[in-house]
Design a protein around this motif. Structure first.
Motif, PDB file in Angstrom:
ATOM      1  N   SER A 331      32.723   8.532  20.091  1.00  0.00           N
ATOM      2  CA  SER A 331      33.676   8.217  19.026  1.00  0.00           C
ATOM      3  C   SER A 331      35.121   8.255  19.491  1.00  0.00           C
ATOM      4  O   SER A 331      36.021   7.911  18.732  1.00  0.00           O
ATOM      5  N   GLY A 332      35.352   8.676  20.736  1.00  0.00           N
ATOM      6  CA  GLY A 332      36.712   8.776  21.256  1.00  0.00           C
ATOM      7  C   GLY A 332      37.070  10.218  21.570  1.00  0.00           C
ATOM      8  O   GLY A 332      36.685  11.129  20.824  1.00  0.00           O
ATOM      9  N   PRO A 333      37.795  10.465  22.664  1.00  0.00           N
ATOM     10  CA  PRO A 333      38.154  11.836  23.019  1.00  0.00           C
ATOM     11  C   PRO A 333      38.932  12.547  21.909  1.00  0.00           C
ATOM     12  O   PRO A 333      39.869  11.998  21.337  1.00  0.00           O
ATOM     13  N   GLY A 334      38.488  13.761  21.605  1.00  0.00           N
ATOM     14  CA  GLY A 334      39.197  14.580  20.630  1.00  0.00           C
ATOM     15  C   GLY A 334      38.966  14.225  19.181  1.00  0.00           C
ATOM     16  O   GLY A 334      39.670  14.756  18.305  1.00  0.00           O
ATOM     17  N   THR A 335      37.990  13.378  18.879  1.00  0.00           N
ATOM     18  CA  THR A 335      37.803  12.917  17.495  1.00  0.00           C
ATOM     19  C   THR A 335      36.702  13.664  16.748  1.00  0.00           C
ATOM     20  O   THR A 335      36.452  13.360  15.581  1.00  0.00           O
ATOM     21  N   PHE A 336      36.031  14.613  17.395  1.00  0.00           N
ATOM     22  CA  PHE A 336      34.968  15.336  16.693  1.00  0.00           C
ATOM     23  C   PHE A 336      35.481  16.016  15.428  1.00  0.00           C
ATOM     24  O   PHE A 336      34.820  15.941  14.385  1.00  0.00           O
ATOM     25  N   PRO A 337      36.650  16.715  15.457  1.00  0.00           N
ATOM     26  CA  PRO A 337      37.122  17.355  14.213  1.00  0.00           C
ATOM     27  C   PRO A 337      37.314  16.368  13.073  1.00  0.00           C
ATOM     28  O   PRO A 337      37.072  16.706  11.902  1.00  0.00           O
ATOM     29  N   SER A 371      29.358  13.599  22.397  1.00  0.00           N
ATOM     30  CA  SER A 371      29.646  12.896  21.149  1.00  0.00           C
ATOM     31  C   SER A 371      30.952  12.109  21.209  1.00  0.00           C
ATOM     32  O   SER A 371      31.064  11.049  20.594  1.00  0.00           O
ATOM     33  N   GLU A 372      31.928  12.586  21.959  1.00  0.00           N
ATOM     34  CA  GLU A 372      33.235  11.926  21.998  1.00  0.00           C
ATOM     35  C   GLU A 372      33.362  10.915  23.140  1.00  0.00           C
ATOM     36  O   GLU A 372      34.030   9.894  22.988  1.00  0.00           O
ATOM     37  N   ILE A 373      32.739  11.195  24.283  1.00  0.00           N
ATOM     38  CA  ILE A 373      32.853  10.319  25.450  1.00  0.00           C
ATOM     39  C   ILE A 373      31.623   9.436  25.603  1.00  0.00           C
ATOM     40  O   ILE A 373      31.687   8.377  26.228  1.00  0.00           O
ATOM     41  N   GLY A 374      30.501   9.849  25.041  1.00  0.00           N
ATOM     42  CA  GLY A 374      29.271   9.090  25.173  1.00  0.00           C
ATOM     43  C   GLY A 374      28.295   9.772  26.121  1.00  0.00           C
ATOM     44  O   GLY A 374      28.649  10.694  26.863  1.00  0.00           O
TER      45      GLY A 374
END
Length: 459
Positions: A331-337, A371-374
């Motif tokens: 989903s993109g680095p740092g986007t889990f929150p 989850s963020e990088i794949g």
């Protein structure tokens, strides 16, 4: 030194500018700054040692700098980067020192990282994550570049003494915390427990390898101080990691442990008879309750029994959903929150009805990476850590085969510190932690030293 005059002129100009600025009281610092830069230019490896020693005090610097201002560690880091880059350009540091078997895996991971960044669901969060992540990458490069000049026992002493000094603060102020958990100079007890877990194997190394009994007693006192502060943090993950590293260290020194048990079994039984009954009184009541909750996990995680474990279960669920939706690039680095805040778990586990409580990290670096990088990026990140641990294992075997127990012990204990970090990443989201990238650089240097020694020994 050819650069003294230009630096003196620049700092003289800076002194004049400071005199004309709203901060004229800083002008007398120009001369000490010049002396510091000259010393750093001659011994850049000392700058790396100081940067590592300042890690436990970052919370203090953040408070002094207002959270985002210029601080001493930032100035030192920028100066060290400039000096190392200049010495590389002038060939005062050979470029061959940047050799590392970790670079191929790291570059492949960075390629996945940048692709994920390009297709991020929130570019602002991802760029902020990149800025923090870049600090770790720079420290890795500096550790590889300067690691050949680094005195590893001195690095161990710097880590242990800096963490132990904050343990004194933690033990003194733990009773003033709302939940009674020690945090040192940081903001979270688990982050503080991470520092203690990394310092523990190095304190054990210094204790066992001390040449005389006064030094051994001194480092033993630091080891006891670390363990006492760890108990006050109430960190179950920290306790688990320290027990694991202690068990591996005992296996490494199994012959000495057998000898110790044979000669001093009575004293050990007496010590256990004293310590075990007193341990519940020495540990905070909240820690005892948190350990008791673990006995009920056979029947499943219950939020009313332990809110922390329930939150971590929710992180796994949300992370699994993100991986299923974005398996290749995440989903993109740092986007889990951001994704967690959009779920019902965020409201259910918010401590207070304020927006910032909804945005929570995954508290698991590997889950964050996957989850963020794949999946490809997550596998490469895990492979990077495994390769670092492998480097220490190869170096240890080589020095043992060469009959060099001193260097074998260095490889063992720095490998244990790296293992402590790798294990703690299951419980915290800290992909840019300075200790992590410095330790990866040190494992690379240990492997290169062992390989070069083996190549020189061949006919």
């Amino acid at each position: 030194m050819p650069l003294v005059l230009p630096l003196a002129l620049l700092l003289g100009l800076a002194c004049l500018l400071l005199l004309a600025s709203p901060y004229p009281y800083l002008a007398p610092l120009a001369l000490p700054a010049l002396a510091g830069l000259a010393l750093l230019y001659r011994k850049p490896v000392w700058g790396l040692l100081v940067l590592v020693a300042l890690v436990p005090f970052e919370g203090l610097f953040a408070a002094a700098g207002g959270g985002g201002g210029v601080t001493a560690n930032k100035l030192l880091g920028l100066a060290l980067i400039a000096i190392a880059g200049l010495q590389l350009l002038l060939r005062q540091l050979p470029a061959q020192r940047l050799r590392s078997n970790l670079w191929p895996v790291l570059l492949a991971f960075l390629a996945c990282y940048l692709l994920s960044l390009a297709f991020s669901s929130d570019l602002g969060l991802s760029l902020q994550h990149l800025r923090q992540f870049a600090v770790g990458l720079v420290l890795f490069a500096l550790s590889v570049l300067l690691g050949h000049d680094l005195d590893l026992p001195a690095l161990a002493r710097a880590v242990v003494l800096s963490v132990a000094s904050t343990c004194v603060v933690a033990l003194a102020s733990a009773s003033h915390q709302p939940d009674g958990r020690a945090i040192g100079l940081l903001s979270d007890p688990n982050y503080f427990a991470l520092l203690i877990s990394v310092a523990f194997p190095l304190a054990l190394l210094l204790t066992l390898r001390a040449p005389r009994w006064p030094q051994r007693l001194f480092w033993l006192a630091q080891l006891v101080l670390l363990l006492a502060a760890l108990g006050r943090t109430g960190s179950r993950s920290g306790l688990l990691v320290v027990v694991l590293t202690a068990a591996i260290a005992a296996w490494h020194y199994r012959d000495g442990v057998k000898h110790l048990l044979t000669r001093h079994l009575g004293w050990l039984i007496l010590a256990l008879a004293i310590v075990l009954p007193l341990s519940p009184a020495l540990l905070p009541e909240s820690f005892i309750q948190r350990l008791e909750v673990l006995t009920s996990l056979k029947s499943g995680v219950k939020s009313h029994a332990d809110n922390s474990l329930a939150r971590r279960s929710a992180y796994l669920v949300v992370g699994g959903e993100i991986i299923a939706e974005h398996p290749l690039l995440g989903s993109g680095p740092g986007t889990f929150p951001l994704h967690f805040a959009r779920t019902g778990y965020a409201i259910a586990f918010a401590n207070q009805p304020i927006p910032t409580q909804l945005f929570r990290e995954a508290h698991n670096t590997y889950l964050s990476m996957f989850s963020e990088i794949g999946l490809p990026g997550g596998l490469l990140f895990a492979g990077l850590l495994l390769l670092g641990l492998r480097n220490c294992q190869v170096a240890r075997r080589h020095w043992l085969s060469r009959g060099d127990p001193e260097r074998a012990a260095l490889a063992t204990h720095f490998g244990l510190s790296c293992l402590a970090l790798a294990c703690f990443l299951f419980f915290l989201s800290v992909p840019s932690h300075k200790y992590l990238w410095v330790m990866l650089g040190i494992t690379s240097v240990l492997r290169l030293q062992a390989d070069d020694d083996a190549a020189g020994a061949r006919p």
